[in-house]
Design a protein around this motif. Structure first.
Motif, mmCIF file in Angstrom:
data_model
loop_
_atom_site.group_PDB
_atom_site.id
_atom_site.type_symbol
_atom_site.label_atom_id
_atom_site.label_comp_id
_atom_site.label_asym_id
_atom_site.label_seq_id
_atom_site.Cartn_x
_atom_site.Cartn_y
_atom_site.Cartn_z
ATOM 1 N N VAL A 84 0.859 -1.185 0.000
ATOM 2 C CA VAL A 84 0.000 0.000 0.000
ATOM 3 C C VAL A 84 0.894 1.233 0.000
ATOM 4 O O VAL A 84 1.720 1.407 0.894
ATOM 5 C CB VAL A 84 -0.933 0.015 1.232
ATOM 6 C CG1 VAL A 84 -1.770 1.291 1.247
ATOM 7 C CG2 VAL A 84 -1.840 -1.211 1.231
ATOM 8 N N ASP A 87 0.778 7.389 -1.998
ATOM 9 C CA ASP A 87 0.019 8.156 -2.989
ATOM 10 C C ASP A 87 -1.091 7.325 -3.647
ATOM 11 O O ASP A 87 -1.562 7.640 -4.735
ATOM 12 C CB ASP A 87 0.950 8.714 -4.063
ATOM 13 C CG ASP A 87 1.702 7.619 -4.814
ATOM 14 O OD1 ASP A 87 1.528 6.430 -4.469
ATOM 15 O OD2 ASP A 87 2.467 7.946 -5.741
ATOM 16 N N TYR A 88 -1.496 6.231 -2.987
ATOM 17 C CA TYR A 88 -2.624 5.373 -3.376
ATOM 18 C C TYR A 88 -2.323 4.443 -4.539
ATOM 19 O O TYR A 88 -2.809 3.315 -4.588
ATOM 20 C CB TYR A 88 -3.887 6.198 -3.694
ATOM 21 C CG TYR A 88 -4.119 7.374 -2.778
ATOM 22 C CD1 TYR A 88 -4.120 7.204 -1.392
ATOM 23 C CD2 TYR A 88 -4.304 8.654 -3.286
ATOM 24 C CE1 TYR A 88 -4.313 8.286 -0.541
ATOM 25 C CE2 TYR A 88 -4.499 9.743 -2.440
ATOM 26 C CZ TYR A 88 -4.502 9.557 -1.073
ATOM 27 O OH TYR A 88 -4.687 10.608 -0.240
ATOM 28 N N LEU A 90 -3.381 4.366 -7.688
ATOM 29 C CA LEU A 90 -4.600 3.966 -8.394
ATOM 30 C C LEU A 90 -4.603 4.548 -9.803
ATOM 31 O O LEU A 90 -3.912 5.517 -10.093
ATOM 32 C CB LEU A 90 -5.837 4.463 -7.645
ATOM 33 C CG LEU A 90 -6.012 4.006 -6.197
ATOM 34 C CD1 LEU A 90 -7.272 4.631 -5.605
ATOM 35 C CD2 LEU A 90 -6.054 2.489 -6.094
ATOM 36 N N GLY A 148 -9.405 11.458 -0.370
ATOM 37 C CA GLY A 148 -8.125 10.806 -0.103
ATOM 38 C C GLY A 148 -8.272 9.551 0.742
ATOM 39 O O GLY A 148 -7.664 8.517 0.460
ATOM 40 N N LYS A 151 -9.743 6.782 -1.352
ATOM 41 C CA LYS A 151 -8.738 6.241 -2.279
ATOM 42 C C LYS A 151 -7.813 5.257 -1.557
ATOM 43 O O LYS A 151 -7.477 4.204 -2.101
ATOM 44 C CB LYS A 151 -7.915 7.373 -2.904
ATOM 45 C CG LYS A 151 -8.668 8.199 -3.922
ATOM 46 C CD LYS A 151 -7.788 9.314 -4.475
ATOM 47 C CE LYS A 151 -8.544 10.143 -5.501
ATOM 48 N NZ LYS A 151 -7.723 11.246 -6.054
ATOM 49 N N GLN A 152 -7.421 5.599 -0.325
ATOM 50 C CA GLN A 152 -6.538 4.696 0.403
ATOM 51 C C GLN A 152 -7.269 3.406 0.768
ATOM 52 O O GLN A 152 -6.651 2.331 0.783
ATOM 53 C CB GLN A 152 -5.989 5.387 1.651
ATOM 54 C CG GLN A 152 -4.756 4.723 2.242
ATOM 55 C CD GLN A 152 -3.605 4.607 1.255
ATOM 56 O OE1 GLN A 152 -3.623 3.768 0.348
ATOM 57 N NE2 GLN A 152 -2.611 5.457 1.417
ATOM 58 N N ALA A 155 -7.105 1.285 -2.215
ATOM 59 C CA ALA A 155 -5.761 0.696 -2.301
ATOM 60 C C ALA A 155 -5.640 -0.510 -1.371
ATOM 61 O O ALA A 155 -5.031 -1.530 -1.722
ATOM 62 C CB ALA A 155 -4.706 1.741 -1.963
ATOM 63 N N PRO A 172 0.963 5.238 4.689
ATOM 64 C CA PRO A 172 -0.364 5.265 4.075
ATOM 65 C C PRO A 172 -1.291 6.348 4.611
ATOM 66 O O PRO A 172 -2.332 6.608 4.015
ATOM 67 C CB PRO A 172 -0.917 3.878 4.406
ATOM 68 C CG PRO A 172 -0.261 3.519 5.693
ATOM 69 C CD PRO A 172 1.137 4.075 5.577
#
Length: 245
Positions: A84, A87-88, A90, A148, A151-152, A155, A172
């Motif tokens: 992980v 900055d994700y 993705l 944010g 998004k995490q 991830a 993370p």
């Protein structure tokens, strides 16, 4: 399940980012890695799955020295190691479910990976992973539309979809606010408690490390300054850890 022997890493062949590190991690441990910027935290994590190749030393996963493996063998081992990123990592224009499905690519042939061919089992795995991080309702939204913290969580779901034995998490929560950071850490704790997945996580916030981790590894100038239980971590050592000397 993880053993590191005499691990040394240098990016320029001269300066040591990691200097002769030795440690062992048991299955199911929740390990926090702390230290100031440049202490070697990210390099250590990236060395464990050979995103960064060591100058010398060995990394054992279940008694297999992965530094000796060829690319095909390493690909198989990496299925067991989720990562992980801060900055994700993705694909912003892709949907949430498509991002999570990337976690299944390690189980596909090169041809299927290229065309992104997934079966019903893959979709079920991705759906279950999103359910575990509370994002089932966001499945068909694009990643760029998420906050944010969301998004995490995507991830993390992508990593869970990979069915790893160990999750390496590199800062993370460093870009998230306090409440969101604690929420993300809560998800890591549930994953650790319920699935017995080993967690190794780099943290800037020592208080978060003390709250969530079973064990702390403190790095300074690429060396281990402390490796032990959270309760034995003393203020004097923390002062030394973050001093500029």
């Amino acid at each position: 399940m993880l053993k590191i022997e005499d691990l040394t890493v240098s990016y320029d062949g001269k300066t040591l980012a990691i200097d002769n590190i030795n440690t062992e991690i048991k299955q199911g441990e929740f390990v926090g890695i702390i230290g100031s910027s440049g202490s070697g935290k990210s390099t250590l994590l990236k060395s464990i799955n050979l995103l960064v190749k060591p100058l010398s030393g060995k990394v054992y996963i279940d008694d297999v020295d992965i530094t000796k493996l060829n690319n095909s063998q390493l690909r198989n081992i990496r299925r067991q190691i989720g990562f992980v990123f801060q900055d994700y990592n993705l694909i912003e224009k892709s949907t949430v479910i498509d991002n999570v499905l990337i976690g299944r690519l390690g189980y596909k042939s090169s041809l299927k990976s290229f065309f992104g061919l997934f079966n019903d089992e893959d979709y079920e795995s991705a759906s279950n992973a999103l359910k575990q991080v509370g994002l089932s309702k966001k499945m068909f939204e694009r990643a760029e539309e998420l906050s944010g913290g969301q998004k995490q969580r995507v991830a993390i779901a992508k990593t869970l979809c990979q069915e790893p034995k160990i999750i390496l998490a590199d800062e993370p929560v460093s870009s998230l606010d306090i409440a969101t950071s604690q929420s993300i850490m809560d998800y890591f704790k549930v994953i650790n408690d319920e699935k017995n997945i080993t967690i190794m996580i780099n943290l800037h916030d020592v208080n978060l490390a003390k709250k969530y981790c079973h064990r702390i590894i403190a790095l300074k100038n690429g060396k281990i300054l402390y490796d032990g239980e959270v309760g034995d971590l003393r203020d004097e050592l923390l002062k030394e850890l973050y001093s500029q000397e």
